[in-house]
Design a protein around this motif. Sequence first.
Motif, PDB file in Angstrom:
ATOM      1  N   ASP A 182      -4.990  72.430 137.354  1.00 31.73           N
ATOM      2  CA  ASP A 182      -4.902  72.439 136.049  1.00 31.73           C
ATOM      3  C   ASP A 182      -4.322  73.727 135.511  1.00 31.73           C
ATOM      4  O   ASP A 182      -4.562  74.899 135.871  1.00 31.73           O
ATOM      5  CB  ASP A 182      -6.379  72.520 135.585  1.00 31.73           C
ATOM      6  N   SER A 183      -3.143  73.428 134.901  1.00 31.65           N
ATOM      7  CA  SER A 183      -2.301  74.648 134.746  1.00 31.65           C
ATOM      8  C   SER A 183      -3.140  75.666 133.525  1.00 31.65           C
ATOM      9  O   SER A 183      -2.406  76.822 133.079  1.00 31.65           O
ATOM     10  CB  SER A 183      -1.075  74.354 134.012  1.00 31.65           C
ATOM     11  N   HIS A 184      -4.251  75.138 132.979  1.00 31.41           N
ATOM     12  CA  HIS A 184      -4.960  76.278 132.054  1.00 31.41           C
ATOM     13  C   HIS A 184      -5.475  77.190 132.997  1.00 31.41           C
ATOM     14  O   HIS A 184      -5.929  78.306 132.491  1.00 31.41           O
ATOM     15  CB  HIS A 184      -6.045  75.355 131.324  1.00 31.41           C
ATOM     16  N   LEU A 185      -5.786  76.941 134.395  1.00 34.64           N
ATOM     17  CA  LEU A 185      -6.498  77.762 135.009  1.00 34.64           C
ATOM     18  C   LEU A 185      -5.644  78.479 136.275  1.00 34.64           C
ATOM     19  O   LEU A 185      -6.060  79.577 137.056  1.00 34.64           O
ATOM     20  CB  LEU A 185      -7.800  77.146 135.768  1.00 34.64           C
ATOM     21  N   GLY A 186      -4.319  78.085 136.289  1.00 33.87           N
ATOM     22  CA  GLY A 186      -3.539  78.558 137.569  1.00 33.87           C
ATOM     23  C   GLY A 186      -2.106  78.018 137.380  1.00 33.87           C
ATOM     24  O   GLY A 186      -1.756  77.392 136.187  1.00 33.87           O
ATOM     25  N   VAL A 187      -1.441  78.099 138.441  1.00 36.49           N
ATOM     26  CA  VAL A 187      -0.099  77.482 138.187  1.00 36.49           C
ATOM     27  C   VAL A 187       0.294  76.658 139.259  1.00 36.49           C
ATOM     28  O   VAL A 187       0.194  76.752 140.501  1.00 36.49           O
ATOM     29  CB  VAL A 187       1.107  78.626 138.641  1.00 36.49           C
ATOM     30  N   PRO A 188       0.138  75.219 138.961  1.00 39.20           N
ATOM     31  CA  PRO A 188       0.214  74.041 139.770  1.00 39.20           C
ATOM     32  C   PRO A 188       1.727  74.047 140.354  1.00 39.20           C
ATOM     33  O   PRO A 188       2.533  74.603 139.730  1.00 39.20           O
ATOM     34  CB  PRO A 188      -0.270  73.091 138.943  1.00 39.20           C
ATOM     35  N   VAL A 189       1.660  73.619 141.679  1.00 38.53           N
ATOM     36  CA  VAL A 189       2.835  73.484 142.291  1.00 38.53           C
ATOM     37  C   VAL A 189       3.255  72.057 142.638  1.00 38.53           C
ATOM     38  O   VAL A 189       2.657  71.286 142.913  1.00 38.53           O
ATOM     39  CB  VAL A 189       2.753  73.950 143.749  1.00 38.53           C
ATOM     40  N   ALA A 215      11.341  66.824 119.809  1.00 37.77           N
ATOM     41  CA  ALA A 215      10.858  68.004 120.577  1.00 37.77           C
ATOM     42  C   ALA A 215      10.354  67.615 121.893  1.00 37.77           C
ATOM     43  O   ALA A 215      10.042  66.638 122.053  1.00 37.77           O
ATOM     44  CB  ALA A 215       9.525  68.633 119.794  1.00 37.77           C
ATOM     45  N   VAL A 216      10.447  68.646 122.768  1.00 37.37           N
ATOM     46  CA  VAL A 216       9.891  68.419 124.212  1.00 37.37           C
ATOM     47  C   VAL A 216       9.156  69.546 124.560  1.00 37.37           C
ATOM     48  O   VAL A 216       9.449  70.674 123.974  1.00 37.37           O
ATOM     49  CB  VAL A 216      11.107  68.481 124.957  1.00 37.37           C
ATOM     50  N   MET A 217       7.916  69.389 125.185  1.00 42.30           N
ATOM     51  CA  MET A 217       7.078  70.580 125.318  1.00 42.30           C
ATOM     52  C   MET A 217       7.131  70.834 127.091  1.00 42.30           C
ATOM     53  O   MET A 217       7.048  69.819 127.822  1.00 42.30           O
ATOM     54  CB  MET A 217       5.560  70.371 124.906  1.00 42.30           C
ATOM     55  N   THR A 218       7.314  72.023 127.414  1.00 44.36           N
ATOM     56  CA  THR A 218       7.127  72.371 128.738  1.00 44.36           C
ATOM     57  C   THR A 218       5.981  72.672 129.346  1.00 44.36           C
ATOM     58  O   THR A 218       4.930  72.873 128.541  1.00 44.36           O
ATOM     59  CB  THR A 218       8.180  74.088 128.996  1.00 44.36           C
ATOM     60  N   ALA A 219       5.961  72.496 130.648  1.00 40.14           N
ATOM     61  CA  ALA A 219       4.594  72.706 131.389  1.00 40.14           C
ATOM     62  C   ALA A 219       4.701  74.079 132.167  1.00 40.14           C
ATOM     63  O   ALA A 219       5.714  74.566 132.500  1.00 40.14           O
ATOM     64  CB  ALA A 219       4.438  71.590 132.312  1.00 40.14           C
ATOM     65  N   HIS A 220       3.590  74.679 132.540  1.00 41.47           N
ATOM     66  CA  HIS A 220       3.212  75.771 133.239  1.00 41.47           C
ATOM     67  C   HIS A 220       3.188  75.326 134.699  1.00 41.47           C
ATOM     68  O   HIS A 220       2.323  75.818 135.328  1.00 41.47           O
ATOM     69  CB  HIS A 220       1.931  76.598 132.842  1.00 41.47           C
ATOM     70  N   LEU A 221       4.329  75.010 135.356  1.00 45.71           N
ATOM     71  CA  LEU A 221       4.344  74.627 136.679  1.00 45.71           C
ATOM     72  C   LEU A 221       5.284  75.340 137.501  1.00 45.71           C
ATOM     73  O   LEU A 221       6.545  75.671 136.975  1.00 45.71           O
ATOM     74  CB  LEU A 221       4.941  72.982 136.610  1.00 45.71           C
ATOM     75  N   ASP A 222       4.876  75.291 138.733  1.00 44.06           N
ATOM     76  CA  ASP A 222       5.909  75.819 139.858  1.00 44.06           C
ATOM     77  C   ASP A 222       6.664  74.765 140.592  1.00 44.06           C
ATOM     78  O   ASP A 222       6.058  73.945 141.157  1.00 44.06           O
ATOM     79  CB  ASP A 222       5.053  77.020 140.631  1.00 44.06           C
ATOM     80  N   LEU A 223       7.954  74.622 140.583  1.00 44.19           N
ATOM     81  CA  LEU A 223       8.698  73.938 141.269  1.00 44.19           C
ATOM     82  C   LEU A 223       9.515  74.673 142.140  1.00 44.19           C
ATOM     83  O   LEU A 223      10.629  75.098 141.996  1.00 44.19           O
ATOM     84  CB  LEU A 223       9.508  73.051 140.555  1.00 44.19           C
ATOM     85  N   VAL A 230       8.713  80.842 139.748  1.00 43.99           N
ATOM     86  CA  VAL A 230       8.608  81.104 138.354  1.00 43.99           C
ATOM     87  C   VAL A 230       7.883  79.710 137.569  1.00 43.99           C
ATOM     88  O   VAL A 230       8.366  78.827 137.735  1.00 43.99           O
ATOM     89  CB  VAL A 230       9.952  81.424 137.495  1.00 43.99           C
ATOM     90  N   PRO A 231       6.957  79.925 136.981  1.00 40.29           N
ATOM     91  CA  PRO A 231       6.522  78.859 135.872  1.00 40.29           C
ATOM     92  C   PRO A 231       7.595  78.247 135.091  1.00 40.29           C
ATOM     93  O   PRO A 231       8.418  79.024 134.625  1.00 40.29           O
ATOM     94  CB  PRO A 231       5.301  79.503 135.149  1.00 40.29           C
ATOM     95  N   ASP A 261      -3.402  80.304 131.974  1.00 39.52           N
ATOM     96  CA  ASP A 261      -3.272  81.260 132.826  1.00 39.52           C
ATOM     97  C   ASP A 261      -1.857  80.860 133.916  1.00 39.52           C
ATOM     98  O   ASP A 261      -1.340  81.599 134.158  1.00 39.52           O
ATOM     99  CB  ASP A 261      -4.249  80.979 134.089  1.00 39.52           C
ATOM    100  N   GLY A 262      -1.456  79.519 133.699  1.00 38.98           N
ATOM    101  CA  GLY A 262      -0.250  79.074 134.139  1.00 38.98           C
ATOM    102  C   GLY A 262       0.948  79.833 133.757  1.00 38.98           C
ATOM    103  O   GLY A 262       2.123  79.875 134.507  1.00 38.98           O
ATOM    104  N   ALA A 263       0.938  80.332 132.532  1.00 35.71           N
ATOM    105  CA  ALA A 263       2.127  80.935 132.020  1.00 35.71           C
ATOM    106  C   ALA A 263       1.802  82.443 131.953  1.00 35.71           C
ATOM    107  O   ALA A 263       2.765  83.389 132.175  1.00 35.71           O
ATOM    108  CB  ALA A 263       1.937  80.603 130.351  1.00 35.71           C
ATOM    109  N   SER A 264       0.738  82.949 131.476  1.00 27.73           N
ATOM    110  CA  SER A 264       0.489  84.455 131.254  1.00 27.73           C
ATOM    111  C   SER A 264      -0.736  85.060 131.975  1.00 27.73           C
ATOM    112  O   SER A 264      -0.934  86.155 131.825  1.00 27.73           O
ATOM    113  CB  SER A 264       0.143  84.597 129.652  1.00 27.73           C
ATOM    114  N   GLY A 265      -1.169  84.290 132.779  1.00 27.98           N
ATOM    115  CA  GLY A 265      -2.373  85.102 133.596  1.00 27.98           C
ATOM    116  C   GLY A 265      -1.711  86.141 134.331  1.00 27.98           C
ATOM    117  O   GLY A 265      -2.870  87.224 134.216  1.00 27.98           O
TER     118      GLY A 265
END
Length: 483
Positions: A182-189, A215-223, A230-231, A261-265
Amino acid sequence: MTGEISRLARGTLLPGFAGATAPRWLLAEVERGLGGVTLFAINGNVPDAAGLAALTAGLAAAGDPLITIDEEGGDVTRLGGHRTASPYPGNAALGAADDPELTRRVYRSLGAELAAVGVNLNFAPSVDVNTAADNPVIGTRSFGSDPELVARHAAAAVVGTQEAGVAACAKHFPGHGATVEDSHLGVPVVDADLDLLDRRELVPFRAAIAAGARAVMTAHLDLPKITGGVPATLSPAVITGLLREHLGYGGVIVTDALDMDGASGAIGIPEAAVRALIAGADLLCLGPREHEDSVRAVLAAVEEAVRSGRLPLERLADAGARTAALRAWASGRGPVALDREAGLEAARRAVRVTGDLPTLAGRPLVVQAEAGGNIAVGPTPWGLGPLGDGAETVRAVGDAAEAGPLLERATGRGLVIVLRDAHRHAGQRGLASALLAARPDAVLVEMGLPVWRPEGAVHVATYGAAAANARAAVETLGLTPAG
C-alpha cells in the motif's frame, strides 16, 4: 517577480481542511489564487448534500478554485460522509457486468451527484489493471485483471463523468494493480519494463486519454527499470517521459496525496512537492491532514526552488495554464439528471452464483465476519444491510472458535455467511470453513473479490460491498431488505 512566483506556486496546491465550513485562512488563500481544495469525509467536509453544497458555494464565491473529491462509488465513497454505503457499485461489479454503456450511465449519474453539490473534479475512475490478487489497496476498485476490459470501462467512465460536467481523473498512473504493498505506507515496487507496461498497465490509460480525460493522477510507485528507485510521482521519466511524451497526454497531471509515505516518507511534503513539480506535475494533492501550516511550508519550498534555479518559472506557468484550461472547461457545463437505477441494474448483473441456491428455511441466520477497509476505503459500512423480520443478522470477529455458538444458534434454519476479501483474511476463512464443515447447506456470500472459493460450497459473489451490491445479494438470496 516575487509576486508572480507566489501566485503560480499557490495555483498548484490542493490542500485539505477541517470542518463543514471553509476556515478564514482557506478563503484568504482562495482569494489569492489557490489551485483548489480536496474534500475529505474524515475531515468532516461532507456533512450532507445541503451542507456540502453550501460549503462549495462559499469557496466558489471567494475565487475560482477546483473543488475535488475522491468519489469512486462502490467501496470508496465520500458523499455519504462515511455514514452510508454508495448506491452505485464499484468498478469490479461494473467489470463483471461488462456493459460499457451501463458503466457510462453509472458514472454519469455519479457525476451528476457531484455536480449538484459543487464538485468539479473527481479523482476517479481507478483504471488500474488488478493483476495481483493480494493487492491491499486496489482490489474491487479495479474493473478487472484484463487490460482490454479495463480499457473499455475506463473510457466509458471518463465519458460518463464528463457528460455530467465534472472532470474525470484517471488513476493511478502508471498503474497500481500489480503491487502487494500500500503506497500509503511505503513505496510499492512494480517490476515491469516499458514493453510490459505497454501491454498491461498503460492500455487503460491510453483509452482514458483517448476518451478525453481532463486529468490523470500519479501513483507513488517505484518502477526500477524506468524510475531507478524514484517514486513515479517524483520521476520525470514517468510524468514527462511516459505520460507526456510516450502517451502524448496534454491535460492536467495531479499527484496522489503527498502525505502518503510512498511520496514523502523519506523527504517530507515540501520537498516532495518541489520534486513532483520538477517532474512535470501540475496540481499537488497534499492530503487530509495538510492544512494551513502545510500550505505555507510548501509555498516557501516551491518559491525557494524557483529562486535557486531548481524549478524553472516556466514549469509553474505551464502548470497554471493547464489548470486554467480545466477550470474553463468545467465552468461551461450544465447539469444532467440522476440515474440511480443504473447502479442497481449494474449490481444485479454483476452477481455470480456457484452451485444451487437452497431455499433458506425458517428465519435464516446471517453471519457477517468483520473486515475493515484499507486506508483508501475508510470506515464505510458494508454488509447485507438491515433485513426484514424474515432473517437475523449477527456480527462475528472472524475466528473458527466462534463456529460452535453460531451453529447452535442456526439450528433448524438457513445459514448465510457474509465475507469480504476472504483471501486476505485468514480468520474469515477459518470461520467459514468451520461453519461449512457442519452446515454444507450454508450459503457463502463474498462481497469483495471472489478469490477464495471453498470447494463444494454454494457461493454468491457480488464484486463489491456498496448498498447496491447488498440489495442485489439480498434479492438473490430471496431475503427481504428492511424498509
